[in-house]
Design a protein around this motif. Sequence first.
Motif, PDB file in Angstrom:
ATOM      1  N   THR A  22      39.899  36.626  36.973  1.00 15.95           N
ATOM      2  CA  THR A  22      38.897  36.995  37.983  1.00 15.95           C
ATOM      3  C   THR A  22      39.475  36.098  39.074  1.00 15.95           C
ATOM      4  OG1 THR A  22      37.597  34.525  37.315  1.00 15.95           O
ATOM      5  CG2 THR A  22      36.694  36.783  36.958  1.00 15.95           C
ATOM      6  N   ASP A  23      40.633  35.005  39.268  1.00 16.98           N
ATOM      7  CA  ASP A  23      41.320  34.367  40.217  1.00 16.98           C
ATOM      8  C   ASP A  23      42.243  35.631  40.950  1.00 16.98           C
ATOM      9  OD1 ASP A  23      44.310  33.365  40.934  1.00 16.98           O
ATOM     10  OD2 ASP A  23      42.631  31.677  41.712  1.00 16.98           O
ATOM     11  N   PRO A  24      42.674  36.077  42.131  1.00 19.98           N
ATOM     12  CA  PRO A  24      43.213  37.693  41.797  1.00 19.98           C
ATOM     13  C   PRO A  24      44.630  37.147  42.570  1.00 19.98           C
ATOM     14  CG  PRO A  24      41.704  36.841  43.888  1.00 19.98           C
ATOM     15  CD  PRO A  24      41.207  36.200  42.903  1.00 19.98           C
ATOM     16  N   GLU A  25      45.103  36.126  42.422  1.00 22.43           N
ATOM     17  CA  GLU A  25      46.279  35.336  42.714  1.00 22.43           C
ATOM     18  C   GLU A  25      46.832  35.807  40.572  1.00 22.43           C
ATOM     19  OE1 GLU A  25      49.741  31.721  42.601  1.00 22.43           O
ATOM     20  OE2 GLU A  25      47.748  31.255  43.354  1.00 22.43           O
ATOM     21  N   ASN A  26      46.400  35.210  40.042  1.00 22.82           N
ATOM     22  CA  ASN A  26      46.422  35.444  38.443  1.00 22.82           C
ATOM     23  C   ASN A  26      46.575  36.773  37.440  1.00 22.82           C
ATOM     24  OD1 ASN A  26      47.010  32.197  37.743  1.00 22.82           O
ATOM     25  ND2 ASN A  26      44.981  32.371  37.345  1.00 22.82           N
ATOM     26  N   ALA A  27      45.285  37.942  37.875  1.00 27.22           N
ATOM     27  CA  ALA A  27      45.219  39.138  38.024  1.00 27.22           C
ATOM     28  C   ALA A  27      46.189  39.322  38.354  1.00 27.22           C
ATOM     29  CB  ALA A  27      44.253  39.093  38.474  1.00 27.22           C
ATOM     30  N   GLY A  28      46.791  39.492  39.821  1.00 25.60           N
ATOM     31  CA  GLY A  28      48.448  40.488  41.001  1.00 25.60           C
ATOM     32  C   GLY A  28      49.041  39.900  39.667  1.00 25.60           C
ATOM     33  N   SER A  29      49.468  38.438  39.513  1.00 25.50           N
ATOM     34  CA  SER A  29      50.801  38.754  38.395  1.00 25.50           C
ATOM     35  C   SER A  29      51.530  39.596  37.153  1.00 25.50           C
ATOM     36  CB  SER A  29      50.761  37.195  38.416  1.00 25.50           C
ATOM     37  OG  SER A  29      49.997  36.530  36.966  1.00 25.50           O
ATOM     38  N   GLU A  30      50.075  39.558  36.553  1.00 23.05           N
ATOM     39  CA  GLU A  30      50.107  40.734  35.435  1.00 23.05           C
ATOM     40  C   GLU A  30      50.149  41.937  35.733  1.00 23.05           C
ATOM     41  OE1 GLU A  30      49.457  42.720  31.784  1.00 23.05           O
ATOM     42  OE2 GLU A  30      50.898  40.644  32.419  1.00 23.05           O
ATOM     43  N   ILE A  43      50.361  48.707  46.620  1.00 22.21           N
ATOM     44  CA  ILE A  43      49.258  48.695  46.460  1.00 22.21           C
ATOM     45  C   ILE A  43      49.302  47.292  47.074  1.00 22.21           C
ATOM     46  CG2 ILE A  43      47.746  48.087  44.396  1.00 22.21           C
ATOM     47  CD1 ILE A  43      48.398  50.033  43.024  1.00 22.21           C
ATOM     48  N   ASP A  44      48.012  46.691  48.004  1.00 22.91           N
ATOM     49  CA  ASP A  44      47.889  45.536  48.611  1.00 22.91           C
ATOM     50  C   ASP A  44      47.324  44.649  47.022  1.00 22.91           C
ATOM     51  OD1 ASP A  44      47.879  43.330  50.043  1.00 22.91           O
ATOM     52  OD2 ASP A  44      45.867  44.275  51.336  1.00 22.91           O
ATOM     53  N   LEU A  45      48.838  44.226  46.445  1.00 24.15           N
ATOM     54  CA  LEU A  45      48.134  42.792  45.564  1.00 24.15           C
ATOM     55  C   LEU A  45      47.735  41.799  45.692  1.00 24.15           C
ATOM     56  CD1 LEU A  45      50.969  43.914  42.449  1.00 24.15           C
ATOM     57  CD2 LEU A  45      48.573  45.039  42.982  1.00 24.15           C
ATOM     58  N   ASP A  46      48.202  41.659  47.336  1.00 15.76           N
ATOM     59  CA  ASP A  46      47.672  40.305  47.905  1.00 15.76           C
ATOM     60  C   ASP A  46      46.643  40.663  48.363  1.00 15.76           C
ATOM     61  OD1 ASP A  46      49.885  39.343  47.175  1.00 15.76           O
ATOM     62  OD2 ASP A  46      51.235  40.041  48.627  1.00 15.76           O
TER      63      ASP A  46
END
Length: 338
Positions: A22-30, A43-46
Amino acid sequence: MTNAGDSSGGQPHDALFRLVFTDPENAGSELRSVLPQELAARIDLDGLVLQEGTFVDEVLRHRQTDVLFATTVGDRDAYLYVLIEHQSRPDPLMAFRMLVYQVRIWERHLAERQPESGGRPLPLIVPVVIYQGRRRWSAATDVAELIDIDTQVAAAAGRLVPRFGYLLDDLTVVDDAQLRQRPLSPAARITFVMFAHAPDDPDVTRWLTEWVDDLSAIDRRRLEGVFQYLVRVSVTPVDNLVRFAGKLGPEAEEIAMTTADQLIAQGHDKGRTQGRAEGRAEGRAEGRAGLLLDMLAVRFGDLDADLRSRVEHATTEQIAVWSARLVQGAATIEEIIE
């Protein structure tokens, strides 16, 4: 995202997944690891923003967990939908289920936002299923593969045959070396390692030493989640986990001891602590005494018989005080046990 095993009805897996992803940084890394490179670049993954709620059917929530993030593609709204399945085997209807969930996301989007006049009303949704089971994924990844028609009818039907696919990250075909090469955050990588190796393992400390760098980089809250997961799904003796945690530093040692104490009190130790009669006060004291003695031996070396006897016959309250002094950095045994 999916996970190995069905331990505890999927609940330990669900808790760790939600804590981390649920943390955007961790989800974004995957997502950077699995999205096509050209799409990921657009896509704006940040700028991922976690959305509340779940779209999974009530009867399936014991085995599926989902998270939804809002973002943008260029100047347009978009969503990234990630689902973990707690089954050990592929779900043959996953393509259909993901289509249903995506329709629910669109329905909520339309209910919350009035479409612009003349514009296209539905945002892009990128659906991802991550699977870590006991066998390779073999289920359809497009709903068209589930339609019961022969090839001639399919050709004649043309666009009438619905097509809907999802991205699959099948972690059963990803080894540890490949996992290290992915652009994952430490918390995301450790979560996948836990899912792959920890369930029912008699001694996770055999391979945990290979992941010290990632474990050391995780914040306290998520490290607590990792140790809770290990205690609940593996059959590793708690004192082994605490000894390993000591290699990570005093904070990790404290987290492991606190986690062990909490789960023992809740009856989740699964017999890992010798001499504890489950649910009885005297059993809990004996288990905590054994754990404290192990940690004292790790810190100070061999313990004399008188000290061991004193700890073994101490009350639960005394052991709690002594354990707190130990993890708070007392320099001598005399400072811990007055």
